[in-house]
Write a protein that holds these residues in place. Sequence first.
Motif, short mmCIF file in Angstrom:
data_model
loop_
_atom_site.label_atom_id
_atom_site.label_comp_id
_atom_site.label_asym_id
_atom_site.label_seq_id
_atom_site.Cartn_x
_atom_site.Cartn_y
_atom_site.Cartn_z
N LEU A 52 -74.32 11.58 -66.61
CA LEU A 52 -75.69 12.28 -66.30
C LEU A 52 -76.62 11.62 -67.41
O LEU A 52 -77.90 11.18 -66.91
CB LEU A 52 -75.59 13.66 -66.67
CG LEU A 52 -75.14 14.53 -65.58
CD1 LEU A 52 -75.31 16.15 -66.07
CD2 LEU A 52 -75.84 14.48 -64.27
N PHE B 248 -76.87 15.95 -72.48
CA PHE B 248 -78.26 16.10 -71.93
C PHE B 248 -79.16 15.18 -72.66
O PHE B 248 -79.29 15.04 -73.78
CB PHE B 248 -79.04 17.47 -72.10
CG PHE B 248 -79.82 17.51 -71.21
CD1 PHE B 248 -80.19 17.65 -69.91
CD2 PHE B 248 -81.25 17.62 -72.13
CE1 PHE B 248 -81.34 17.78 -69.22
CE2 PHE B 248 -82.44 17.81 -71.41
CZ PHE B 248 -82.64 17.87 -69.89
N THR C 202 -77.53 18.69 -61.62
CA THR C 202 -77.86 17.09 -61.49
C THR C 202 -78.96 17.01 -60.42
O THR C 202 -79.12 17.73 -59.41
CB THR C 202 -76.62 16.66 -61.59
OG1 THR C 202 -75.92 17.18 -59.77
CG2 THR C 202 -75.34 17.14 -62.17
N PHE C 203 -79.07 15.60 -60.29
CA PHE C 203 -79.88 14.99 -59.48
C PHE C 203 -79.48 15.12 -57.98
O PHE C 203 -79.93 15.46 -56.98
CB PHE C 203 -80.33 13.56 -59.75
CG PHE C 203 -81.15 13.05 -58.83
CD1 PHE C 203 -82.67 12.77 -58.94
CD2 PHE C 203 -80.61 12.18 -57.53
CE1 PHE C 203 -83.67 12.48 -57.93
CE2 PHE C 203 -81.69 11.51 -56.77
CZ PHE C 203 -82.81 11.72 -56.92
N GLU D 173 -83.33 19.07 -63.76
CA GLU D 173 -82.77 18.98 -64.85
C GLU D 173 -82.88 20.73 -65.60
O GLU D 173 -83.64 20.76 -66.70
CB GLU D 173 -83.28 18.12 -65.99
CG GLU D 173 -82.86 16.57 -65.82
CD GLU D 173 -83.41 15.80 -66.72
OE1 GLU D 173 -83.18 14.44 -66.70
OE2 GLU D 173 -84.34 16.13 -67.66
N THR E 163 -80.97 23.73 -67.03
CA THR E 163 -79.77 24.24 -67.80
C THR E 163 -79.54 25.79 -67.15
O THR E 163 -80.27 26.54 -67.35
CB THR E 163 -79.86 24.22 -69.31
OG1 THR E 163 -80.21 22.99 -69.67
CG2 THR E 163 -78.70 24.63 -70.13
N GLU F 106 -77.50 7.91 -66.07
CA GLU F 106 -78.34 8.20 -64.99
C GLU F 106 -79.81 8.21 -65.31
O GLU F 106 -80.51 7.28 -64.96
CB GLU F 106 -77.99 9.34 -64.30
CG GLU F 106 -78.63 9.55 -62.75
CD GLU F 106 -78.04 10.68 -62.13
OE1 GLU F 106 -78.70 11.63 -62.12
OE2 GLU F 106 -77.13 10.39 -61.41
N LYS G 5 -77.46 18.06 -77.32
CA LYS G 5 -78.27 17.92 -76.23
C LYS G 5 -79.53 17.31 -76.86
O LYS G 5 -80.15 17.61 -77.83
CB LYS G 5 -78.73 19.28 -75.71
CG LYS G 5 -77.94 20.07 -74.81
CD LYS G 5 -78.14 21.21 -74.48
CE LYS G 5 -79.23 21.14 -73.37
NZ LYS G 5 -79.70 22.71 -72.86
#
Lengths: 439, 113
Positions: free
Chosen positions: B84, B53, A393-394, A383, A385, B87, B20
């Motif tokens: 995301l 996020f 992303t994963f 994770e 930025t 997930e 975020k």
Amino acid sequence: MDSAPDSPKKRPGSSVRAPLEQLFGDEGVKASQRVRSAVGRQIFEYVFEQPSAGSKRGTGRLLIVDDDQLSRDILSRNLKREGYAVEIEPDGKRAMARLNEGTFDLVLWEVQLATLSGPDMLRWIKNDARLQHLPVVLISEQKDTDTVISCIEAGADDFLPRPFNPALLKARIRACLERKTLRDQEQRLLATIKSQQQRLDGELTEAAEYLRSLLPAPLTEPFAIDWRFIPSSELGGDAFGYHWIDDDHFALYLLDVCGHGVGAALLSVAALNVLRSGAMHGTDFRDPGAVLSAINRAFPMEQQHNRYFTLWYGVYQRSRQRMTYGSGGHPPALLFEPGQSAPKKLAARGMMIGGMPNSRYPTLTCEIVPGSRFFLFCDGAYEITQPDGKVFTFDEFTQLLGKYPANSAMDLDALVAQIRKLRGSSSLEDDLSLITIQF
Amino acid sequence: MELKVIATDDAYTHLALIGKLDILGVGEIENKFIGYTAARKRSTVVDLSGVTFMGSMGLRIFLSAAKALSLEKKKLILLNPQPLVNEVLEGSGIGDVVTIATDSAAAVAAAKE
């Protein structure tokens, strides 16, 4: 108080100076100075000997540096009467030596002192760490304006023009000393803060070393295990470990407490020690689901300052070449098998540890093909930025790990360098923990 | 991080989060969020379509709110999380105590039940 000597017309000796000089040359100058001193003494003493009624007594130790005896005597008497401890010094170099003793609170300095002028003295003082905060008040003639300005620009605190105005003298000395008192208090406070910060830094370093000492050494037999642990602050919320439960079962676990810093580290150490020592009565540490359920009951978030943690716990059984595992809200581990481009995700459903008291944690099983490469990590590994604001992303992280195929050389430092490069900075947003096993 | 109040009435609360949900973002809205959820004690729909996020601290405020609401027999419904964020929610197991929905009308109706 009236400032009687302030007027140029009443300047001591001014009425007799010019004719004497004009008439008698050098001898006239000397005579003029004598006359001026005599007249000045009378006028200054008249003014300064007046009591300073109703004012607060001054405190502080002052040094007057002036080669004019009349001037320094008058100034000294006046300041003593205000309550200050006053010392006098006609010589500039000796004055500097006395200032270096560090016992004075303020210095009054004749700007045109023959043995050490104001500008030279300021250069000396401002370059001396012990003296640079000592208040400096310049004593000057009215005509010395340019020198006074350059001295104030060089760090002098104030100036006193001759003839002295007693009220101005009192106010300026008091203001300078008050500023010094505040500066001294600030310095003491800064020293206290610095000392406390050093103590805290020392304790944090010790705590970080303790946490790191709990982490296991890399292994080479019967399989190769290596890891990297990079906390985002002095203390991280990640912790991990592995150990043989018995001859056949090898436990492997990684936990990630929400947040980071001291609070997170304390919880991570507590949980890690439970896992390392197997200190949960009646729990079979070969059964991941049972371990996750038990540790979930042991660390309810309401009793942990509202903190929970994620945990991936697996047990490799050597005799059967398989891994059983479970997860409490933790990202999946990845298994890259020889000849396969896509990894297996070792994911399991389960609530974060401490989230809900009766959560259930299933135990899943995965066969381990010899030559496979296994990765276990925290969310801080992916994770990230990036400088453009996009979050790695994963799936992108999975692709990155795929560049290190099973049975190939694994360079964890290169991998961490790539993660830092993605971030565009050497500092990380979150703790980074990564374990790899080459079966 | 921004918290918008879409609607409040005696039956439910409808909020939207934008930004975020990392440590900093959570710090900016946590007290207000708790005020509109756990303290208000109404079933709550939280629109997450503007959340880009979700970190562990973000999960924590949802978990805390959901647990407080469940004591009052109320629900926390998280609406339309981005892929995301979804997930992270799915992986965390928080689905055991919150509902993740994609239909706004159905989510509001469920909250009003």
